[in-house]
Design a protein around this motif. Sequence first.
Motif, PDB file in Angstrom:
ATOM      1  N   LYS A   9       0.892  -1.123  -0.039  1.00 32.40           N
ATOM      2  CA  LYS A   9      -0.216   0.123   0.002  1.00 32.40           C
ATOM      3  C   LYS A   9       0.769   1.238   0.139  1.00 32.40           C
ATOM      4  CE  LYS A   9      -4.094   1.982   2.214  1.00 32.40           C
ATOM      5  NZ  LYS A   9      -5.025   2.111   3.084  1.00 32.40           N
ATOM      6  N   PHE A  10       2.158   1.331   0.606  1.00 34.16           N
ATOM      7  CA  PHE A  10       2.872   2.329   0.728  1.00 34.16           C
ATOM      8  C   PHE A  10       3.316   2.607  -0.522  1.00 34.16           C
ATOM      9  CE2 PHE A  10       7.398   3.833   0.958  1.00 34.16           C
ATOM     10  CZ  PHE A  10       7.100   5.069   1.425  1.00 34.16           C
ATOM     11  N   PHE A  11       3.865   1.633  -1.446  1.00 33.94           N
ATOM     12  CA  PHE A  11       4.327   1.763  -2.749  1.00 33.94           C
ATOM     13  C   PHE A  11       3.289   2.238  -3.668  1.00 33.94           C
ATOM     14  CE2 PHE A  11       7.098  -1.285  -0.446  1.00 33.94           C
ATOM     15  CZ  PHE A  11       8.234  -0.538  -0.874  1.00 33.94           C
ATOM     16  N   ILE A  12       2.172   2.035  -3.457  1.00 35.89           N
ATOM     17  CA  ILE A  12       1.081   2.371  -4.494  1.00 35.89           C
ATOM     18  C   ILE A  12       0.426   3.688  -3.995  1.00 35.89           C
ATOM     19  CG2 ILE A  12      -1.574   1.893  -4.885  1.00 35.89           C
ATOM     20  CD1 ILE A  12      -0.768  -1.126  -4.624  1.00 35.89           C
ATOM     21  N   GLU A  13       0.412   4.011  -2.704  1.00 34.60           N
ATOM     22  CA  GLU A  13       0.218   5.443  -2.450  1.00 34.60           C
ATOM     23  C   GLU A  13       1.000   6.517  -3.017  1.00 34.60           C
ATOM     24  OE1 GLU A  13      -1.626   8.246  -0.693  1.00 34.60           O
ATOM     25  OE2 GLU A  13      -2.363   6.499  -0.605  1.00 34.60           O
ATOM     26  N   TYR A  14       2.276   6.260  -2.838  1.00 32.16           N
ATOM     27  CA  TYR A  14       3.257   7.122  -3.446  1.00 32.16           C
ATOM     28  C   TYR A  14       3.735   7.039  -4.995  1.00 32.16           C
ATOM     29  CZ  TYR A  14       2.685   8.740   1.136  1.00 32.16           C
ATOM     30  OH  TYR A  14       2.140   9.069   2.556  1.00 32.16           O
ATOM     31  N   PRO A  18      -1.764   7.390 -11.078  1.00 30.58           N
ATOM     32  CA  PRO A  18      -3.102   7.329 -10.424  1.00 30.58           C
ATOM     33  C   PRO A  18      -3.364   5.918 -10.699  1.00 30.58           C
ATOM     34  CG  PRO A  18      -3.163   9.147 -12.219  1.00 30.58           C
ATOM     35  CD  PRO A  18      -1.951   8.020 -12.436  1.00 30.58           C
ATOM     36  N   PHE A  19      -3.723   5.336  -9.202  1.00 31.36           N
ATOM     37  CA  PHE A  19      -4.222   4.176  -8.966  1.00 31.36           C
ATOM     38  C   PHE A  19      -5.845   4.689  -8.280  1.00 31.36           C
ATOM     39  CE2 PHE A  19      -5.461   0.624  -6.306  1.00 31.36           C
ATOM     40  CZ  PHE A  19      -5.153  -0.789  -7.173  1.00 31.36           C
ATOM     41  N   VAL A  20      -6.793   3.731  -8.717  1.00 34.92           N
ATOM     42  CA  VAL A  20      -8.482   4.001  -8.042  1.00 34.92           C
ATOM     43  C   VAL A  20      -8.965   2.632  -8.058  1.00 34.92           C
ATOM     44  CG1 VAL A  20     -10.403   5.392  -8.332  1.00 34.92           C
ATOM     45  CG2 VAL A  20      -8.461   6.382  -9.437  1.00 34.92           C
ATOM     46  N   LEU A  21      -9.504   2.462  -6.796  1.00 32.67           N
ATOM     47  CA  LEU A  21      -9.977   1.272  -6.382  1.00 32.67           C
ATOM     48  C   LEU A  21     -11.746   1.568  -6.128  1.00 32.67           C
ATOM     49  CD1 LEU A  21     -10.115  -1.896  -5.596  1.00 32.67           C
ATOM     50  CD2 LEU A  21      -9.511  -1.116  -3.288  1.00 32.67           C
ATOM     51  N   PHE A  22     -12.585   0.956  -7.117  1.00 30.33           N
ATOM     52  CA  PHE A  22     -14.023   1.120  -6.913  1.00 30.33           C
ATOM     53  C   PHE A  22     -14.538  -0.043  -6.377  1.00 30.33           C
ATOM     54  CE2 PHE A  22     -12.624   3.829 -10.757  1.00 30.33           C
ATOM     55  CZ  PHE A  22     -13.360   4.842 -10.336  1.00 30.33           C
ATOM     56  N   ASN A  23     -15.721   0.244  -5.728  1.00 23.87           N
ATOM     57  CA  ASN A  23     -16.670  -0.802  -5.136  1.00 23.87           C
ATOM     58  C   ASN A  23     -17.425  -1.269  -6.389  1.00 23.87           C
ATOM     59  OD1 ASN A  23     -18.867   1.065  -5.232  1.00 23.87           O
ATOM     60  ND2 ASN A  23     -18.990   0.789  -2.924  1.00 23.87           N
ATOM     61  N   ALA A  24     -18.392  -2.235  -6.086  1.00 23.96           N
ATOM     62  CA  ALA A  24     -19.016  -2.634  -7.308  1.00 23.96           C
ATOM     63  C   ALA A  24     -20.160  -1.529  -7.724  1.00 23.96           C
ATOM     64  CB  ALA A  24     -19.910  -4.041  -6.941  1.00 23.96           C
ATOM     65  N   LYS A  25     -20.602  -0.675  -6.908  1.00 21.13           N
ATOM     66  CA  LYS A  25     -21.562   0.267  -7.338  1.00 21.13           C
ATOM     67  C   LYS A  25     -20.796   1.656  -7.849  1.00 21.13           C
ATOM     68  CE  LYS A  25     -24.900  -0.943  -3.709  1.00 21.13           C
ATOM     69  NZ  LYS A  25     -25.484  -0.699  -2.565  1.00 21.13           N
ATOM     70  N   GLY A  26     -19.434   1.746  -8.113  1.00 15.28           N
ATOM     71  CA  GLY A  26     -18.768   2.649  -8.746  1.00 15.28           C
ATOM     72  C   GLY A  26     -18.336   3.633  -7.578  1.00 15.28           C
ATOM     73  N   LYS A  27     -18.475   3.550  -6.399  1.00 13.56           N
ATOM     74  CA  LYS A  27     -17.961   4.266  -5.527  1.00 13.56           C
ATOM     75  C   LYS A  27     -16.596   4.262  -5.213  1.00 13.56           C
ATOM     76  CE  LYS A  27     -22.001   6.325  -4.588  1.00 13.56           C
ATOM     77  NZ  LYS A  27     -22.260   7.567  -5.245  1.00 13.56           N
ATOM     78  N   ILE A  28     -15.871   5.191  -4.846  1.00 14.16           N
ATOM     79  CA  ILE A  28     -14.386   5.071  -4.685  1.00 14.16           C
ATOM     80  C   ILE A  28     -14.127   4.591  -3.340  1.00 14.16           C
ATOM     81  CG2 ILE A  28     -12.056   6.297  -4.569  1.00 14.16           C
ATOM     82  CD1 ILE A  28     -13.323   8.199  -6.509  1.00 14.16           C
ATOM     83  N   TYR A  30     -10.649   3.535  -2.775  1.00 18.60           N
ATOM     84  CA  TYR A  30      -9.310   3.957  -2.264  1.00 18.60           C
ATOM     85  C   TYR A  30      -8.605   4.620  -3.480  1.00 18.60           C
ATOM     86  CZ  TYR A  30      -4.123   3.610  -1.718  1.00 18.60           C
ATOM     87  OH  TYR A  30      -3.031   4.200  -1.776  1.00 18.60           O
ATOM     88  N   LEU A  31      -7.888   5.677  -3.339  1.00 20.21           N
ATOM     89  CA  LEU A  31      -7.188   6.244  -4.274  1.00 20.21           C
ATOM     90  C   LEU A  31      -5.877   6.683  -3.780  1.00 20.21           C
ATOM     91  CD1 LEU A  31      -7.693   9.686  -4.112  1.00 20.21           C
ATOM     92  CD2 LEU A  31      -9.919   9.138  -5.257  1.00 20.21           C
ATOM     93  N   ASN A  32      -4.806   6.682  -4.642  1.00 18.38           N
ATOM     94  CA  ASN A  32      -3.505   7.064  -4.329  1.00 18.38           C
ATOM     95  C   ASN A  32      -3.495   8.560  -4.326  1.00 18.38           C
ATOM     96  OD1 ASN A  32      -3.014   7.560  -7.094  1.00 18.38           O
ATOM     97  ND2 ASN A  32      -1.165   5.867  -7.166  1.00 18.38           N
ATOM     98  N   SER A  33      -2.259   9.283  -3.946  1.00 19.80           N
ATOM     99  CA  SER A  33      -2.080  10.601  -3.758  1.00 19.80           C
ATOM    100  C   SER A  33      -2.047  10.923  -5.299  1.00 19.80           C
ATOM    101  CB  SER A  33      -0.955  10.869  -3.395  1.00 19.80           C
ATOM    102  OG  SER A  33       0.228  10.225  -4.043  1.00 19.80           O
TER     103      SER A  33
END
Length: 135
Positions: A9-14, A18-28, A30-33
């Motif tokens: 998670k540290f490496f993805i965060e920085y 861009p990295f974005v994780l959505f749930n099945a309904k399209g809500k974010i 997690y997203l990195n900086s």
Amino acid sequence: MNLVSTDFKFFIEYDANPFVLFNAKGKIVYLNSSAEMLMGSCASEKLFDVTLSYAPKSFGYKKTLIDLSFGYFEFYAINVLYENEDEIAIHLYNKPMPKINNKVNLEGYSQTDINLLFEANIELFKMNYSGKLEL
């Protein structure tokens, strides 16, 4: 498979991409900086639509070369990943910045006063123009 006990998670965060994780309904979820900055130029619904459009047909990942832009952000590829029905992620890969050469070779050129050029052009214009000219 390589078993590593590192929290990625540290490496993805920085990561610069861009990295974005959505749930099945399209809500974010997690997203990195880098994605935080991207979201200022892109609606999450639009990014979710792109994610679904390029998702693999079954669990796993699918990398796609694509010319994609949101405002000033430009990307050359995306990677869409999911391993269950609850979450799906997109990783966008920034286009490289063009190298700008800061050193300009002025050899063979002479230094010129731009005001002198303007005055010369104004005088040439006056010679060919009979109307009234005001600055």
